[in-house]
Design a protein around this motif. Structure first.
Motif, mmCIF file in Angstrom:
data_model
loop_
_atom_site.group_PDB
_atom_site.id
_atom_site.type_symbol
_atom_site.label_atom_id
_atom_site.label_comp_id
_atom_site.label_asym_id
_atom_site.label_seq_id
_atom_site.Cartn_x
_atom_site.Cartn_y
_atom_site.Cartn_z
ATOM 1 N N LEU A 1 -26.809 -24.384 -69.521
ATOM 2 C CA LEU A 1 -28.071 -24.248 -70.248
ATOM 3 C C LEU A 1 -29.034 -25.309 -69.737
ATOM 4 N N ILE A 2 -30.223 -24.877 -69.324
ATOM 5 C CA ILE A 2 -31.270 -25.800 -68.878
ATOM 6 C C ILE A 2 -32.290 -25.915 -70.001
ATOM 7 N N ILE A 3 -32.533 -27.144 -70.459
ATOM 8 C CA ILE A 3 -33.545 -27.386 -71.494
ATOM 9 C C ILE A 3 -34.626 -28.250 -70.862
ATOM 10 N N ASP A 4 -35.789 -27.674 -70.623
ATOM 11 C CA ASP A 4 -36.910 -28.381 -69.994
ATOM 12 C C ASP A 4 -38.193 -27.690 -70.400
ATOM 13 N N TYR B 1 -41.987 -25.007 -67.065
ATOM 14 C CA TYR B 1 -41.517 -23.715 -66.556
ATOM 15 C C TYR B 1 -41.047 -23.806 -65.109
ATOM 16 N N ASP B 2 -41.814 -24.497 -64.261
ATOM 17 C CA ASP B 2 -41.476 -24.572 -62.838
ATOM 18 C C ASP B 2 -40.121 -25.245 -62.614
ATOM 19 N N ILE B 3 -39.845 -26.298 -63.364
ATOM 20 C CA ILE B 3 -38.560 -26.993 -63.228
ATOM 21 C C ILE B 3 -37.427 -26.064 -63.662
ATOM 22 N N LEU C 1 -32.784 -20.857 -60.433
ATOM 23 C CA LEU C 1 -32.565 -20.145 -59.179
ATOM 24 C C LEU C 1 -31.467 -20.823 -58.350
ATOM 25 N N ALA C 2 -31.529 -22.157 -58.241
ATOM 26 C CA ALA C 2 -30.540 -22.888 -57.458
ATOM 27 C C ALA C 2 -29.143 -22.763 -58.069
ATOM 28 N N THR D 1 -31.962 -20.599 -70.273
ATOM 29 C CA THR D 1 -32.960 -21.658 -70.327
ATOM 30 C C THR D 1 -33.594 -21.742 -71.705
ATOM 31 N N ALA D 2 -34.135 -22.925 -71.985
ATOM 32 C CA ALA D 2 -34.871 -23.163 -73.222
ATOM 33 C C ALA D 2 -36.055 -24.065 -72.892
#
Length: 124
Positions: free
Chosen positions: A7-10, A13-15, A21-22, A33-34
């Motif tokens: 889970l990516i929390i940032d 949007y670009d980050i 993607l990576a 994502t959140a």
């Protein structure tokens, strides 16, 4: 071997997009994502990811408050957290090191190396 879920929390949007993607293409992981700490906590509770990549500087609820909320919840406290930060000064690093985070990755990061950094930090 099961596919890892992260889970990516940032709030940026670009980050989120670059990291997602990576992690999907290079790491072959499932990614959600959140865009805020509160959204991230809700997703962590619902999805039980294998790890969380958490931005430190976010409006409303910053990464430290988000991390503390995750640690206070028995449902999410065992999920390993890696902080993502642009603050790389020694004082901040010491402060972050006092938290029970698995690692600290500084921005800007090299997207293609991000999965390897996360895997190394978590012994995957």
């Amino acid at each position: 071997m099961t596919t890892k879920r992260i889970l990516i929390i940032d709030d940026e949007y670009d980050i989120r997009a670059v990291a997602e993607l990576a992690l999907k293409t290079v790491g072959a992981w499932q990614v959600s994502t959140a865009a805020s700490g509160s959204e991230g906590i809700a997703k962590a509770v619902a999805e039980q990811p294998d790890a969380i990549l958490l931005d430190v500087m976010m409006p409303d609820m910053d990464g430290i408050a988000t991390f503390q909320a995750l640690q206070a919840n028995p449902v999410t406290q065992s999920i390993p957290v890696i902080l993502l930060t642009a603050k790389a000064q020694a004082t901040e690093k010491r402060r972050f090191a006092e938290l029970a985070v698995k690692a600290i990755i500084t921005k800007p990061f090299k997207a293609m190396k991000l999965p390897a950094q996360i895997a190394a930090a978590l012994n995957w």
